[in-house]
Design a protein around this motif. Structure first.
Motif, PDB file in Angstrom:
ATOM      1  N   SER A 177      -1.961 136.601  50.104  1.00 38.12           N
ATOM      2  CA  SER A 177      -1.792 137.756  49.305  1.00 38.12           C
ATOM      3  C   SER A 177      -2.079 137.435  48.015  1.00 38.12           C
ATOM      4  N   GLU A 178      -2.359 138.587  47.184  1.00 37.91           N
ATOM      5  CA  GLU A 178      -2.401 138.217  45.529  1.00 37.91           C
ATOM      6  C   GLU A 178      -1.183 137.921  44.962  1.00 37.91           C
ATOM      7  N   THR A 179       0.152 138.508  45.589  1.00 37.25           N
ATOM      8  CA  THR A 179       1.378 137.933  45.094  1.00 37.25           C
ATOM      9  C   THR A 179       1.807 136.620  45.327  1.00 37.25           C
ATOM     10  N   VAL A 180       1.050 136.077  46.403  1.00 35.91           N
ATOM     11  CA  VAL A 180       1.392 134.448  46.734  1.00 35.91           C
ATOM     12  C   VAL A 180       0.563 133.697  45.782  1.00 35.91           C
ATOM     13  N   ILE A 181      -0.526 134.113  45.704  1.00 35.29           N
ATOM     14  CA  ILE A 181      -1.609 133.429  44.634  1.00 35.29           C
ATOM     15  C   ILE A 181      -1.310 133.424  43.228  1.00 35.29           C
ATOM     16  N   LYS A 182      -0.589 134.520  42.772  1.00 33.87           N
ATOM     17  CA  LYS A 182      -0.100 134.449  41.532  1.00 33.87           C
ATOM     18  C   LYS A 182       1.074 133.731  41.528  1.00 33.87           C
ATOM     19  N   ARG A 214      -8.870 143.564  53.401  1.00 31.74           N
ATOM     20  CA  ARG A 214      -8.677 144.494  52.367  1.00 31.74           C
ATOM     21  C   ARG A 214      -6.994 145.071  52.605  1.00 31.74           C
ATOM     22  N   GLY A 215      -6.449 145.022  51.232  1.00 31.70           N
ATOM     23  CA  GLY A 215      -5.152 145.591  51.475  1.00 31.70           C
ATOM     24  C   GLY A 215      -3.935 144.258  51.754  1.00 31.70           C
ATOM     25  N   LEU A 216      -4.621 143.274  52.309  1.00 30.68           N
ATOM     26  CA  LEU A 216      -3.694 141.997  52.733  1.00 30.68           C
ATOM     27  C   LEU A 216      -3.859 140.778  51.701  1.00 30.68           C
ATOM     28  N   GLY A 217      -5.158 140.471  51.538  1.00 35.37           N
ATOM     29  CA  GLY A 217      -5.340 139.343  50.687  1.00 35.37           C
ATOM     30  C   GLY A 217      -6.606 138.473  50.890  1.00 35.37           C
ATOM     31  N   TYR A 218      -6.428 137.239  50.634  1.00 36.58           N
ATOM     32  CA  TYR A 218      -7.876 136.578  50.831  1.00 36.58           C
ATOM     33  C   TYR A 218      -7.833 135.131  51.672  1.00 36.58           C
ATOM     34  N   MET A 219      -8.874 134.673  52.192  1.00 34.40           N
ATOM     35  CA  MET A 219      -8.791 133.533  52.638  1.00 34.40           C
ATOM     36  C   MET A 219     -10.189 132.636  52.777  1.00 34.40           C
ATOM     37  N   LEU A 220      -9.924 131.482  52.946  1.00 32.62           N
ATOM     38  CA  LEU A 220     -11.110 130.358  52.752  1.00 32.62           C
ATOM     39  C   LEU A 220     -11.259 129.784  54.324  1.00 32.62           C
ATOM     40  N   SER A 221     -12.298 130.237  54.698  1.00 27.34           N
ATOM     41  CA  SER A 221     -12.456 129.697  56.071  1.00 27.34           C
ATOM     42  C   SER A 221     -13.948 129.632  56.594  1.00 27.34           C
ATOM     43  N   ASP A 222     -13.997 128.603  57.547  1.00 25.41           N
ATOM     44  CA  ASP A 222     -15.618 128.754  57.911  1.00 25.41           C
ATOM     45  C   ASP A 222     -15.860 129.524  59.227  1.00 25.41           C
ATOM     46  N   GLN A 223     -14.654 130.428  59.320  1.00 23.11           N
ATOM     47  CA  GLN A 223     -14.807 131.234  60.537  1.00 23.11           C
ATOM     48  C   GLN A 223     -14.704 132.604  59.990  1.00 23.11           C
ATOM     49  N   ASP A 224     -15.364 133.836  60.866  1.00 18.64           N
ATOM     50  CA  ASP A 224     -15.093 135.146  60.321  1.00 18.64           C
ATOM     51  C   ASP A 224     -13.792 135.575  60.541  1.00 18.64           C
ATOM     52  N   VAL A 225     -13.354 136.378  59.819  1.00 16.43           N
ATOM     53  CA  VAL A 225     -11.853 136.878  59.488  1.00 16.43           C
ATOM     54  C   VAL A 225     -12.031 138.224  60.302  1.00 16.43           C
TER      55      VAL A 225
END
Length: 224
Positions: free
Chosen positions: A169-174, A213-224
């Motif tokens: 989430s954006e909160t965790v990243i910040k 959307r609304g939850l956060g971001y992920m780095l992955s080589d697989q589709d989310v």
């Protein structure tokens, strides 16, 4: 990479923080030994820079405290005390290295890199598909093509890569990237994700940076 600076001289602390941020490290700063112990217990740091003469608990007691709790984060003591017995006390308390003031900033960087290369602490290469991140030299490549990133872009990418396939989430990243937390723009994470996509994903069929959307971001080589 996230570094904690424990230093009660405001000018020195500011100098170290600015220099480390320019080298793409995420930096937290405190001048109090009790707060340092709390931060170390509640956050994941790659290196701790610890002055001896600080408010609250002194550096020796801070080091003894965290080692008694089996926290193995590398500690580099920074102090004006240069007597042999002071160095012995520092190392015996659990510190991994001891650097006397004044010191050259390049030497501090070299000692930090040495601790990060230690295989008992962390691997210096992160790989996700054809993306490689050299965390020692802050070099990023995609399919062997070198990619130039700003300090904040690199810090965000490394954090995403270290948590590959985890939704952040954006909160965790910040909370984990103090530079981002201090930005006044409410959509600062989204801005830097956009910039990373242009550099990391734009010219490749396989997209690695994903948004939920609304939850956060992920780095992955697989589709989310």
């Amino acid at each position: 990479m996230r570094i904690l600076v424990v230093e009660d001289d405001e000018k020195i602390a500011s100098f170290i923080k600015k220099g480390l941020q320019e080298e793409s490290y995420s930096v937290d700063v405190t001048d109090n030994g009790y707060e340092a112990v709390y931060l170390i217990e509640t956050n994941s740091y790659d290196v701790i820079l610890l002055d001896l003469m600080i408010h609250g608990l002194n550096g020796i007691d801070v080091c003894k405290n965290i080692r008694s709790k089996n926290i193995a984060t590398p500690v580099i003591m920074l102090t004006a005390r240069d007597k042999v017995e002071d160095k012995i006390d520092g190392l015996d308390s659990g510190a991994d290295d001891y650097l006397t003031k004044p010191f050259a900033f390049e030497e501090l960087l070299a000692r930090i890199r040495a601790k990060l290369r230690n295989p008992s602490t962390t691997s210096n290469i992160i790989t996700v598909a054809d993306l490689t991140i050299d965390t020692t030299h802050h070099e990023v490549k995609r399919a062997d093509k070198k990619i130039k990133l700003t300090a904040k872009e690199y810090a965000l990418l490394e954090f995403l890569a270290r948590n590959s396939k985890k939704l952040l989430s954006e909160t965790v990243i910040k909370e984990n990237l103090s530079d981002m937390e201090q930005e006044s723009m409410s959509n600062i994470i989204n801005v830097y994700i956009y910039r990373l996509r242009n550099k990391i994903d734009k010219d490749f069929d396989l997209k690695l940076i994903h948004t939920v959307r609304g939850l956060g971001y992920m780095l992955s080589d697989q589709d989310v």
